[in-house]
Design a protein around this motif. Structure first.
Motif, PDB file in Angstrom:
ATOM      1  N   SER A 170       0.814  -1.221   0.000  1.00 24.72           N
ATOM      2  CA  SER A 170       0.000   0.000   0.000  1.00 24.72           C
ATOM      3  C   SER A 170       0.845   1.268   0.000  1.00 24.72           C
ATOM      4  O   SER A 170       0.349   2.358  -0.270  1.00 24.72           O
ATOM      5  N   LEU A 171       2.134   1.137   0.306  1.00 21.97           N
ATOM      6  CA  LEU A 171       2.917   2.334   0.614  1.00 21.97           C
ATOM      7  C   LEU A 171       3.131   3.247  -0.585  1.00 21.97           C
ATOM      8  O   LEU A 171       3.091   4.468  -0.468  1.00 21.97           O
ATOM      9  N   VAL A 172       3.298   2.650  -1.753  1.00 16.22           N
ATOM     10  CA  VAL A 172       3.538   3.491  -2.931  1.00 16.22           C
ATOM     11  C   VAL A 172       2.278   4.289  -3.287  1.00 16.22           C
ATOM     12  O   VAL A 172       2.341   5.448  -3.705  1.00 16.22           O
ATOM     13  N   ALA A 173       1.108   3.679  -3.061  1.00 18.13           N
ATOM     14  CA  ALA A 173      -0.150   4.391  -3.325  1.00 18.13           C
ATOM     15  C   ALA A 173      -0.369   5.489  -2.288  1.00 18.13           C
ATOM     16  O   ALA A 173      -0.887   6.571  -2.592  1.00 18.13           O
ATOM     17  N   GLN A 174       0.021   5.210  -1.050  1.00 16.89           N
ATOM     18  CA  GLN A 174      -0.083   6.226   0.000  1.00 16.89           C
ATOM     19  C   GLN A 174       0.849   7.401  -0.329  1.00 16.89           C
ATOM     20  O   GLN A 174       0.487   8.569  -0.147  1.00 16.89           O
ATOM     21  N   ALA A 175       2.017   7.088  -0.865  1.00 18.31           N
ATOM     22  CA  ALA A 175       2.956   8.151  -1.254  1.00 18.31           C
ATOM     23  C   ALA A 175       2.363   8.967  -2.407  1.00 18.31           C
ATOM     24  O   ALA A 175       2.504  10.194  -2.466  1.00 18.31           O
ATOM     25  N   GLN A 176       1.660   8.277  -3.312  1.00 17.60           N
ATOM     26  CA  GLN A 176       1.019   8.992  -4.423  1.00 17.60           C
ATOM     27  C   GLN A 176      -0.073   9.924  -3.889  1.00 17.60           C
ATOM     28  O   GLN A 176      -0.195  11.067  -4.341  1.00 17.60           O
ATOM     29  N   ALA A 177      -0.839   9.422  -2.911  1.00 12.34           N
ATOM     30  CA  ALA A 177      -1.881  10.263  -2.299  1.00 12.34           C
ATOM     31  C   ALA A 177      -1.251  11.510  -1.686  1.00 12.34           C
ATOM     32  O   ALA A 177      -1.745  12.635  -1.860  1.00 12.34           O
ATOM     33  N   ALA A 178      -0.131  11.315  -0.990  1.00 12.32           N
ATOM     34  CA  ALA A 178       0.542  12.456  -0.340  1.00 12.32           C
ATOM     35  C   ALA A 178       1.025  13.445  -1.402  1.00 12.32           C
ATOM     36  O   ALA A 178       0.895  14.661  -1.235  1.00 12.32           O
ATOM     37  N   ALA A 179       1.550  12.901  -2.511  1.00 18.26           N
ATOM     38  CA  ALA A 179       2.029  13.786  -3.589  1.00 18.26           C
ATOM     39  C   ALA A 179       0.879  14.594  -4.190  1.00 18.26           C
ATOM     40  O   ALA A 179       1.074  15.680  -4.735  1.00 18.26           O
ATOM     41  N   GLN A 180      -0.341  14.065  -4.071  1.00 16.78           N
ATOM     42  CA  GLN A 180      -1.538  14.770  -4.568  1.00 16.78           C
ATOM     43  C   GLN A 180      -2.093  15.716  -3.495  1.00 16.78           C
ATOM     44  O   GLN A 180      -3.174  16.262  -3.641  1.00 16.78           O
ATOM     45  N   GLY A 181      -1.376  15.822  -2.376  1.00 19.36           N
ATOM     46  CA  GLY A 181      -1.810  16.723  -1.301  1.00 19.36           C
ATOM     47  C   GLY A 181      -2.873  16.108  -0.410  1.00 19.36           C
ATOM     48  O   GLY A 181      -3.551  16.819   0.338  1.00 19.36           O
ATOM     49  N   CYS A 182      -3.043  14.774  -0.485  1.00 21.59           N
ATOM     50  CA  CYS A 182      -4.083  14.115   0.324  1.00 21.59           C
ATOM     51  C   CYS A 182      -3.464  13.374   1.512  1.00 21.59           C
ATOM     52  O   CYS A 182      -2.315  12.952   1.464  1.00 21.59           O
ATOM     53  N   ASP A 183      -4.267  13.203   2.548  1.00 22.40           N
ATOM     54  CA  ASP A 183      -3.789  12.509   3.757  1.00 22.40           C
ATOM     55  C   ASP A 183      -3.721  11.013   3.557  1.00 22.40           C
ATOM     56  O   ASP A 183      -2.870  10.346   4.135  1.00 22.40           O
ATOM     57  N   GLN A 184      -4.664  10.465   2.817  1.00 18.79           N
ATOM     58  CA  GLN A 184      -4.815   9.007   2.764  1.00 18.79           C
ATOM     59  C   GLN A 184      -5.201   8.545   1.370  1.00 18.79           C
ATOM     60  O   GLN A 184      -5.813   9.301   0.606  1.00 18.79           O
ATOM     61  N   VAL A 185      -4.924   7.276   1.096  1.00 15.63           N
ATOM     62  CA  VAL A 185      -5.365   6.678  -0.163  1.00 15.63           C
ATOM     63  C   VAL A 185      -6.681   5.922   0.087  1.00 15.63           C
ATOM     64  O   VAL A 185      -6.884   5.359   1.158  1.00 15.63           O
ATOM     65  N   VAL A 186      -7.571   5.956  -0.902  1.00 13.47           N
ATOM     66  CA  VAL A 186      -8.770   5.102  -0.860  1.00 13.47           C
ATOM     67  C   VAL A 186      -8.632   4.066  -1.953  1.00 13.47           C
ATOM     68  O   VAL A 186      -8.356   4.388  -3.119  1.00 13.47           O
ATOM     69  N   TRP A 187      -8.804   2.813  -1.549  1.00 10.43           N
ATOM     70  CA  TRP A 187      -8.658   1.689  -2.475  1.00 10.43           C
ATOM     71  C   TRP A 187      -9.970   1.397  -3.182  1.00 10.43           C
ATOM     72  O   TRP A 187     -11.033   1.391  -2.556  1.00 10.43           O
ATOM     73  N   LEU A 188      -9.861   1.076  -4.470  1.00  9.53           N
ATOM     74  CA  LEU A 188     -11.041   0.673  -5.245  1.00  9.53           C
ATOM     75  C   LEU A 188     -10.898  -0.805  -5.598  1.00  9.53           C
ATOM     76  O   LEU A 188      -9.819  -1.396  -5.435  1.00  9.53           O
ATOM     77  N   ASP A 189     -11.986  -1.383  -6.119  1.00  9.67           N
ATOM     78  CA  ASP A 189     -11.929  -2.814  -6.445  1.00  9.67           C
ATOM     79  C   ASP A 189     -10.913  -3.065  -7.566  1.00  9.67           C
ATOM     80  O   ASP A 189     -10.664  -2.180  -8.392  1.00  9.67           O
ATOM     81  N   ALA A 190     -10.381  -4.265  -7.573  1.00  8.81           N
ATOM     82  CA  ALA A 190      -9.272  -4.583  -8.481  1.00  8.81           C
ATOM     83  C   ALA A 190      -9.725  -4.804  -9.925  1.00  8.81           C
ATOM     84  O   ALA A 190      -8.928  -4.710 -10.856  1.00  8.81           O
ATOM     85  N   ILE A 191     -11.015  -5.088 -10.127  1.00 12.92           N
ATOM     86  CA  ILE A 191     -11.464  -5.462 -11.471  1.00 12.92           C
ATOM     87  C   ILE A 191     -11.889  -4.222 -12.278  1.00 12.92           C
ATOM     88  O   ILE A 191     -11.395  -3.989 -13.366  1.00 12.92           O
ATOM     89  N   GLU A 192     -12.804  -3.453 -11.691  1.00 13.32           N
ATOM     90  CA  GLU A 192     -13.348  -2.322 -12.454  1.00 13.32           C
ATOM     91  C   GLU A 192     -12.808  -0.964 -12.007  1.00 13.32           C
ATOM     92  O   GLU A 192     -13.116   0.057 -12.612  1.00 13.32           O
ATOM     93  N   HIS A 193     -12.064  -0.941 -10.915  1.00  7.99           N
ATOM     94  CA  HIS A 193     -11.570   0.324 -10.341  1.00  7.99           C
ATOM     95  C   HIS A 193     -12.723   1.303 -10.150  1.00  7.99           C
ATOM     96  O   HIS A 193     -12.609   2.483 -10.434  1.00  7.99           O
ATOM     97  N   LYS A 194     -13.835   0.776  -9.669  1.00  7.22           N
ATOM     98  CA  LYS A 194     -15.063   1.559  -9.642  1.00  7.22           C
ATOM     99  C   LYS A 194     -15.707   1.567  -8.252  1.00  7.22           C
ATOM    100  O   LYS A 194     -16.334   2.550  -7.862  1.00  7.22           O
ATOM    101  N   TYR A 195     -15.566   0.470  -7.550  1.00  8.45           N
ATOM    102  CA  TYR A 195     -16.234   0.335  -6.242  1.00  8.45           C
ATOM    103  C   TYR A 195     -15.260   0.573  -5.091  1.00  8.45           C
ATOM    104  O   TYR A 195     -14.101   0.130  -5.145  1.00  8.45           O
ATOM    105  N   ILE A 196     -15.761   1.265  -4.069  1.00  9.35           N
ATOM    106  CA  ILE A 196     -14.908   1.652  -2.948  1.00  9.35           C
ATOM    107  C   ILE A 196     -14.676   0.452  -2.030  1.00  9.35           C
ATOM    108  O   ILE A 196     -15.630  -0.252  -1.687  1.00  9.35           O
ATOM    109  N   GLU A 197     -13.444   0.265  -1.637  1.00  6.51           N
ATOM    110  CA  GLU A 197     -13.136  -0.847  -0.723  1.00  6.51           C
ATOM    111  C   GLU A 197     -12.773  -0.312   0.660  1.00  6.51           C
ATOM    112  O   GLU A 197     -13.540  -0.411   1.578  1.00  6.51           O
ATOM    113  N   GLU A 198     -11.598   0.261   0.833  1.00  2.00           N
ATOM    114  CA  GLU A 198     -11.269   0.820   2.142  1.00  2.00           C
ATOM    115  C   GLU A 198     -10.286   1.960   2.012  1.00  2.00           C
ATOM    116  O   GLU A 198      -9.821   2.281   0.915  1.00  2.00           O
TER     117      GLU A 198
END
Ligand code: COI
Length: 362
Positions: free
Chosen positions: A210-238
């Motif tokens: 998860s760390l690289v995505a969290q780093a991407q979120a930080a680079a976007q000025g966000c506190d946290q990353v939100v994960w979406l489903d792996a198939i459609e990248h459409k549904y919220i997971e956590e």
């Protein structure tokens, strides 16, 4: 296999002094300060669990070929000890953590730890380190039980030897800004877990990935990353390492269904029950990023929050993605969120009746 063991208790001869401890407890932050002791228990195939000890907190010596360092067979839990107003100590639903630990163990081809041994390790550690449980508002003693493969062997197969360790850390708020709303980045470049993967296990690899995505979120000025489903990248997971909740029309609580790739949070489960008692409608279902965006735009979504043992309940105020950004309601901490948060904390800290039987006094 025996479910209890005699612990070899070897307390430290050099505990932190009362003054040193008090200074550390003033503002412990999260996960930086550790108590005087730890528990270790060994496992070997054919022998079961053995050599249970309480010993001084300190480094563990490992063979460089230790399997966990190469193939990541490691699982963990997180739970807290709370100081109640009468000075007594309470745990929140520890048997749920014991059961999830064993579900994670099964997924990672690791041995089952008898629930009673998990709970006994906590009782013994807290008995020796009870002075480390802070009493200031929003503080607690965070317990971190974990287990990893210790075979010095480079072949890829389930290990035959393991070490269970329990350490404890006095903590304050997980997020540096406390209960202030966080901003989130909807990740479409990375996914946390796919169907059939390890998403519902609490294993180290999920967090490493998860760390690289969290780093991407930080680079976007966000506190946290939100994960979406792996198939459609459409549904919220956590969110990061926490579950997510949404409030629609001020009276309906929605949370993503457990689909095998989400972590089945103990806090998540508790909130569902508390919400029903508050008279909220609860919906456990898929929720898409389009629904999040549209319901925030129309004003239907009145609140959003994340929850977990470490973060308790933390409002989500602002959402950003490659398609743009939006704010949930006024971006502040919503009324229902704070009401649920207050109730949960009151139960955990022993400030209200434990009508659910969730609190184990130590
Ligand atoms: C928890 O909430 O206990 C977690 O495990 C989240 C994080 C600290 C890893």
């Amino acid at each position: 296999m025996s479910s209890t063991l005699d612990f070899d208790v070897r307390p430290t001869t050099n505990p932190a002094g009362a003054e040193q401890r008090a200074a550390l407890l003033v503002d412990p932050g999260f996960g930086r300060v550790f108590t005087d002791h730890m528990v270790t228990i060994k496992y070997a195939e054919g022998k079961g669990w053995y050599d249970a000890r309480l010993e001084p907190y300190g480094p563990i010596s490992l063979d460089p070929a230790t399997a966990a360092l190469h193939y990541g067979q490691e699982i963990f839990e997180g739970l807290k000890v709370y100081r109640h107003p009468d000075g007594e100590l309470g745990l929140f639903r520890p048997e749920q953590n014991a059961r999830r630990f064993n579900r994670s163990a099964a997924r990672l081809a690791m041995p089952q730890l008898p629930e009673e041994l998990f709970l006994e390790s906590i009782r013994i550690l807290v008995e020796h380190d009870k002075e480390w449980v802070p009493s200031a508002p929003e503080t607690s003693l965070y317990l971190r039980p974990f287990m990893f493969a210790t075979d010095p062997y480079l072949g890829v197969r389930p290990a035959q030897e393991y070490l269970y360790v329990l350490i404890a850390s006095p903590v304050g708020a997980y997020f540096p800004r406390g209960v202030e709303p966080v901003s989130v980045w909807l990740s479409t470049d990375y996914t946390r877990a796919a169907p059939g993967g390890t998403g519902e296990a609490k294993c180290a690899g999920n967090y490493a990935a998860s760390l690289v995505a969290q780093a991407q979120a930080a680079a976007q000025g966000c506190d946290q990353v939100v994960w979406l489903d792996a198939i459609e990248h459409k549904y919220i997971e956590e969110m990061g390492g926490m579950n997510l909740y949404f409030i629609l029309d001020g009276d309906t609580l929605v949370t993503p269904e457990l689909n095998g790739s989400l972590l089945p949070g103990v806090t998540r489960d508790s909130i569902l029950l508390l919400a029903e008692e508050f008279g909220l409608r609860t919906e456990v279902r898929r929720i898409s990023t389009d629904e999040w965006r549209e319901s925030a735009a129309s004003g239907r979504m009145t609140e959003a929050f994340a929850c977990g043992t470490a973060a308790v309940i933390t409002p989500v105020g602002h959402v950003k993605s490659s398609d743009g950004e939006f704010t949930v309601a006024d971006g502040g901490s919503g009324e229902v969120t704070m009401k649920l948060r207050g109730k949960l904390l009151d139960i955990q800290h022993g400030r209200t009746d434990d009508t659910h039987g969730w609190v184990t006094r130590l």
